[in-house]
Design a protein around this motif. Structure first.
Motif, PDB file in Angstrom:
ATOM      1  N   GLN A 334       0.863  -1.179   0.000  1.00 20.28           N
ATOM      2  CA  GLN A 334       0.000   0.000   0.000  1.00 20.28           C
ATOM      3  C   GLN A 334       0.895   1.223   0.000  1.00 20.28           C
ATOM      4  N   ASP A 335       0.890   1.938  -1.106  1.00 19.51           N
ATOM      5  CA  ASP A 335       1.795   3.073  -1.201  1.00 19.51           C
ATOM      6  C   ASP A 335       0.986   4.354  -1.347  1.00 19.51           C
ATOM      7  N   PRO A 336       1.035   5.236  -0.347  1.00 14.50           N
ATOM      8  CA  PRO A 336       0.274   6.485  -0.446  1.00 14.50           C
ATOM      9  C   PRO A 336       0.679   7.333  -1.653  1.00 14.50           C
ATOM     10  N   LEU A 337       1.902   7.091  -2.183  1.00  6.49           N
ATOM     11  CA  LEU A 337       2.334   7.877  -3.343  1.00  6.49           C
ATOM     12  C   LEU A 337       1.475   7.570  -4.568  1.00  6.49           C
ATOM     13  N   LEU A 338       0.866   6.362  -4.594  1.00  7.09           N
ATOM     14  CA  LEU A 338      -0.005   6.020  -5.712  1.00  7.09           C
ATOM     15  C   LEU A 338      -1.223   6.960  -5.717  1.00  7.09           C
ATOM     16  N   ASP A 339      -1.759   7.252  -4.532  1.00  8.28           N
ATOM     17  CA  ASP A 339      -2.899   8.181  -4.460  1.00  8.28           C
ATOM     18  C   ASP A 339      -2.494   9.571  -4.943  1.00  8.28           C
ATOM     19  N   VAL A 340      -1.296   9.979  -4.542  1.00  6.30           N
ATOM     20  CA  VAL A 340      -0.807  11.302  -4.984  1.00  6.30           C
ATOM     21  C   VAL A 340      -0.699  11.311  -6.502  1.00  6.30           C
ATOM     22  N   ALA A 341      -0.137  10.224  -7.061  1.00  2.00           N
ATOM     23  CA  ALA A 341       0.059  10.152  -8.518  1.00  2.00           C
ATOM     24  C   ALA A 341      -1.280  10.176  -9.252  1.00  2.00           C
ATOM     25  N   VAL A 342      -2.240   9.401  -8.760  1.00  2.00           N
ATOM     26  CA  VAL A 342      -3.549   9.337  -9.427  1.00  2.00           C
ATOM     27  C   VAL A 342      -4.213  10.711  -9.391  1.00  2.00           C
ATOM     28  N   LYS A 343      -4.150  11.363  -8.244  1.00  2.00           N
ATOM     29  CA  LYS A 343      -4.781  12.682  -8.107  1.00  2.00           C
ATOM     30  C   LYS A 343      -4.064  13.706  -9.005  1.00  2.00           C
ATOM     31  N   LEU A 344      -2.748  13.607  -9.060  1.00  2.00           N
ATOM     32  CA  LEU A 344      -1.969  14.534  -9.878  1.00  2.00           C
ATOM     33  C   LEU A 344      -2.315  14.358 -11.357  1.00  2.00           C
ATOM     34  N   GLU A 345      -2.406  13.105 -11.779  1.00  2.00           N
ATOM     35  CA  GLU A 345      -2.744  12.811 -13.176  1.00  2.00           C
ATOM     36  C   GLU A 345      -4.120  13.398 -13.508  1.00  2.00           C
ATOM     37  N   GLN A 346      -5.086  13.136 -12.608  1.00  2.00           N
ATOM     38  CA  GLN A 346      -6.449  13.643 -12.856  1.00  2.00           C
ATOM     39  C   GLN A 346      -6.460  15.160 -12.937  1.00  2.00           C
ATOM     40  N   ALA A 347      -5.754  15.793 -11.997  1.00  6.47           N
ATOM     41  CA  ALA A 347      -5.754  17.259 -11.952  1.00  6.47           C
ATOM     42  C   ALA A 347      -5.131  17.838 -13.222  1.00  6.47           C
ATOM     43  N   ALA A 348      -4.010  17.265 -13.651  1.00  7.03           N
ATOM     44  CA  ALA A 348      -3.331  17.797 -14.836  1.00  7.03           C
ATOM     45  C   ALA A 348      -4.166  17.563 -16.097  1.00  7.03           C
ATOM     46  N   LEU A 349      -4.790  16.395 -16.189  1.00  6.98           N
ATOM     47  CA  LEU A 349      -5.558  16.094 -17.401  1.00  6.98           C
ATOM     48  C   LEU A 349      -6.805  16.977 -17.537  1.00  6.98           C
ATOM     49  N   GLN A 350      -7.207  17.610 -16.420  1.00  9.67           N
ATOM     50  CA  GLN A 350      -8.385  18.492 -16.494  1.00  9.67           C
ATOM     51  C   GLN A 350      -7.989  19.962 -16.562  1.00  9.67           C
ATOM     52  N   ASP A 351      -6.701  20.217 -16.548  1.00 11.06           N
ATOM     53  CA  ASP A 351      -6.237  21.603 -16.483  1.00 11.06           C
ATOM     54  C   ASP A 351      -5.966  22.142 -17.898  1.00 11.06           C
ATOM     55  N   ASP A 352      -6.481  23.353 -18.154  1.00 11.16           N
ATOM     56  CA  ASP A 352      -6.354  23.941 -19.502  1.00 11.16           C
ATOM     57  C   ASP A 352      -4.911  24.015 -19.990  1.00 11.16           C
ATOM     58  N   TYR A 353      -3.982  24.337 -19.063  1.00 15.61           N
ATOM     59  CA  TYR A 353      -2.566  24.458 -19.453  1.00 15.61           C
ATOM     60  C   TYR A 353      -2.075  23.146 -20.063  1.00 15.61           C
ATOM     61  N   PHE A 354      -2.347  22.039 -19.388  1.00 14.09           N
ATOM     62  CA  PHE A 354      -1.855  20.733 -19.858  1.00 14.09           C
ATOM     63  C   PHE A 354      -2.642  20.253 -21.075  1.00 14.09           C
ATOM     64  N   VAL A 355      -3.943  20.566 -21.089  1.00 19.37           N
ATOM     65  CA  VAL A 355      -4.774  20.158 -22.229  1.00 19.37           C
ATOM     66  C   VAL A 355      -4.300  20.885 -23.482  1.00 19.37           C
ATOM     67  N   ALA A 356      -4.123  22.230 -23.367  1.00 19.40           N
ATOM     68  CA  ALA A 356      -3.750  23.021 -24.544  1.00 19.40           C
ATOM     69  C   ALA A 356      -2.401  22.580 -25.110  1.00 19.40           C
ATOM     70  N   ARG A 357      -1.490  22.172 -24.248  1.00 19.82           N
ATOM     71  CA  ARG A 357      -0.149  21.769 -24.699  1.00 19.82           C
ATOM     72  C   ARG A 357      -0.047  20.268 -24.973  1.00 19.82           C
ATOM     73  N   LYS A 358      -1.178  19.594 -24.847  1.00 21.18           N
ATOM     74  CA  LYS A 358      -1.222  18.140 -25.094  1.00 21.18           C
ATOM     75  C   LYS A 358      -0.189  17.396 -24.258  1.00 21.18           C
ATOM     76  N   LEU A 359      -0.170  17.706 -22.964  1.00 26.25           N
ATOM     77  CA  LEU A 359       0.779  17.075 -22.047  1.00 26.25           C
ATOM     78  C   LEU A 359       0.069  15.943 -21.307  1.00 26.25           C
ATOM     79  N   TYR A 360       0.511  14.738 -21.543  1.00 28.17           N
ATOM     80  CA  TYR A 360      -0.084  13.545 -20.929  1.00 28.17           C
ATOM     81  C   TYR A 360       0.977  12.823 -20.109  1.00 28.17           C
ATOM     82  N   PRO A 361       0.564  11.909 -19.225  1.00 32.05           N
ATOM     83  CA  PRO A 361       1.579  11.124 -18.503  1.00 32.05           C
ATOM     84  C   PRO A 361       2.406  10.314 -19.498  1.00 32.05           C
ATOM     85  N   ASN A 362       3.708  10.234 -19.264  1.00 30.32           N
ATOM     86  CA  ASN A 362       4.557   9.414 -20.133  1.00 30.32           C
ATOM     87  C   ASN A 362       4.976   8.145 -19.388  1.00 30.32           C
ATOM     88  N   VAL A 363       5.836   7.363 -20.030  1.00 31.11           N
ATOM     89  CA  VAL A 363       6.220   6.042 -19.503  1.00 31.11           C
ATOM     90  C   VAL A 363       6.783   6.117 -18.079  1.00 31.11           C
TER      91      VAL A 363
END
Ligand code: CMC
Length: 425
Positions: A334-363
């Motif tokens: 059980q790694d709390p960092l996974l929750d941080v990562a999931v929340k971070l991914e969700q937040a960035a994918l909904q943010d205009d800055y990241f959407v406009a620049r087509k920035l997605y999670p990479n490998v």
């Protein structure tokens, strides 16, 4: 793409007709090789954003559609049905092996896994807290000291053998580097085991040779190596090709590739992602991290986000995203960092800055969380990437050696320094 076979470039009074190269897949390429001779102009393309440096039949990426193919096979299918060693064979030979070829290849890798005792002396000469990528660079370069004298680059079988040797020995070097950092005694690889199990056992076995293999761990690592195996002309592979173009031996070329991979904009991002998640610390701090990443003056970027080529989801990140939760569950981690990562991914994918620049999670976004669950220390993450990528590097080096159009890599520049001036006094 248009169906033009040539384009005409007008440069003042001069005009030049440039042929268009048609790839099997992907963008047509304007061949500018005669441009300078005919017009006197160079081209300028910082970061090679629009420049193909070679022709290659190994890997294809469609960044807009999120497609990655090794020798034509989609990464999703290889991840589900193949094994890393089969993928290595495919990358360096062009076709999948049959059962007998795969068995023989596994045996050859096992037979080549052991390293000369002098390698232990070299690794032992580094401080225990030296960065593992520094030691890996030196250890791979040392292989050229051991094998270079006998290597005839014009002999196809000798080139193949050198490539196999690198793929076989890099896990051994990585295991020895890990053990050195932990103060564990140097050991030898168990050649009765498969490629990934051999690496795991050599890495983690206790001083009296005890290590219990967990098949979930073996499978997870095998999959990560498949995902990391090749990615066409990325910075480290281009470095291997650049060094290879000078006629340098494959060990020297791959050692240079390791140094290129180390940077946080490239393979070093997996280590940087974990450090970033630790710094963010909790899902409550995600929003302020996103704000900081958008602020150009902060010097902070979301590590594991964005890609030069993918302007859609990185297909490797999709596979890793799914496997992360599964692996943690299988291992009871059980790694709390996974929750941080999931929340971070969700937040960035909904943010205009990241959407406009087509920035997605990479490998690299989730791979660190898996490596951590597999008990691999953060500073070894990029070594794990190098371990998987060695197959791609040597596949490109092998391809380059028989490319009839291969020339020494020698870009030009736009000189911005002082005009000629006299030395006074
Ligand atoms: N966080 C915040 N902003 C970003 C990020 C990010 N991770 N990545 C790019 N941007 C912004 C950048 O500031 C620029 O904004 P603007 O147009 O307003 O100036 C825009 O997006 C385009 O960025 P770029 O730097 O011009 O794009 P690039 O193709 O030169 O760089 C990259 C690609 C991977 C180096 C970059 O996205 C990055 O630094 N990402 C973080 C490091 C990372 O995760 N690297 C691993 C790459 S995948 C595995 C591998 O190749 O090894």
């Amino acid at each position: 793409m248009s169906d033009l076979d040539q384009v005409t470039l007008n440069a003042g009074e001069k005009s030049v007709v440039l042929p268009v190269i048609k790839p099997t897949l992907g963008n047509d390429c304007v061949d500018i090789s005669k441009l300078t001779k005919e017009t006197g102009y160079f081209t300028y393309d910082s970061g090679f954003t629009a420049t193909a440096s070679c022709k290659s039949a190994i890997t294809y990426i469609d960044g807009d559609k999120g497609v990655l193919l090794y020798r034509g096979y989609p990464i999703e299918q290889l991840s589900e049905k193949s094994s890393y060693v089969e993928v290595v064979y495919l990358l360096i030979n062009g076709e999948r092996p049959d059962a007998a070829q795969l068995k023989a290849f596994n045996e050859e890798l096992a037979a080549e896994a052991t390293v000369d005792a002098s390698v232990n002396t070299l690794i032992g000469s580094f401080a225990k807290d030296a960065h593992p990528m520094a030691i890996l660079t030196a250890a791979i370069a040392q292989l050229s000291g051991i094998y270079h004298a006998s290597l005839d680059l014009s002999d196809a079988e000798q080139r193949r053998k050198a490539a196999v040797r690198l793929i076989a020995k890099v896990p051994t070097l990585s295991a020895l580097i890990y053990r050195h950092g932990k103060g564990l005694p140097a050991n030898t690889p168990d050649t009765s085991l498969d490629y990934v199990s051999r690496f795991l056992k050599q890495t983690f076995e206790s001083a009296d040779g005890q290590y219990e293999l967990n098949q979930d761990v073996v499978k997870a690592l095998d999959l990560l190596f498949i995902l990391h195996a090749d990615h066409e002309q990325n910075a480290s592979t281009s470095t291997v090709r650049m060094v290879g173009s000078t006629g340098a031996n494959p060990y020297a070329s791959v050692a240079a590739g390791v140094t290129a991979l180390w940077g946080p904009a490239h393979g070093g991002a997996n280590e940087a992602v974990l450090k970033m998640l630790e710094e963010i610390g909790s899902a409550d701090n995600v929003e302020s991290a996103v704000v900081k990443a958008k602020d150009k003056t902060s010097g902070f970027r979301l590590m594991g986000f964005g890609h030069r080529v993918y302007k859609n989801f990185d297909p490797r990140a999709k596979v890793i995203g799914v496997m992360t939760g599964k692996v943690l569950e299988q291992l009871g981690v059980q790694d709390p960092l996974l929750d941080v990562a999931v929340k971070l991914e969700q937040a960035a994918l909904q943010d205009d800055y990241f959407v406009a620049r087509k920035l997605y999670p990479n490998v690299d976004f989730y791979s660190g969380i898996i490596y951590k669950a597999l008990q691999i220390p953060t500073e070894m993450f990029t070594v794990m990437f190098a371990l998987g990528r060695t197959s791609g590097w040597v596949a490109h080096w092998l391809e380059q050696q028989v490319d009839p159009e291969m020339k020494i890599g020698r870009p030009r520049q736009v000189y911005t320094g002082s005009d000629v001036r006299d030395y006074q006094g």
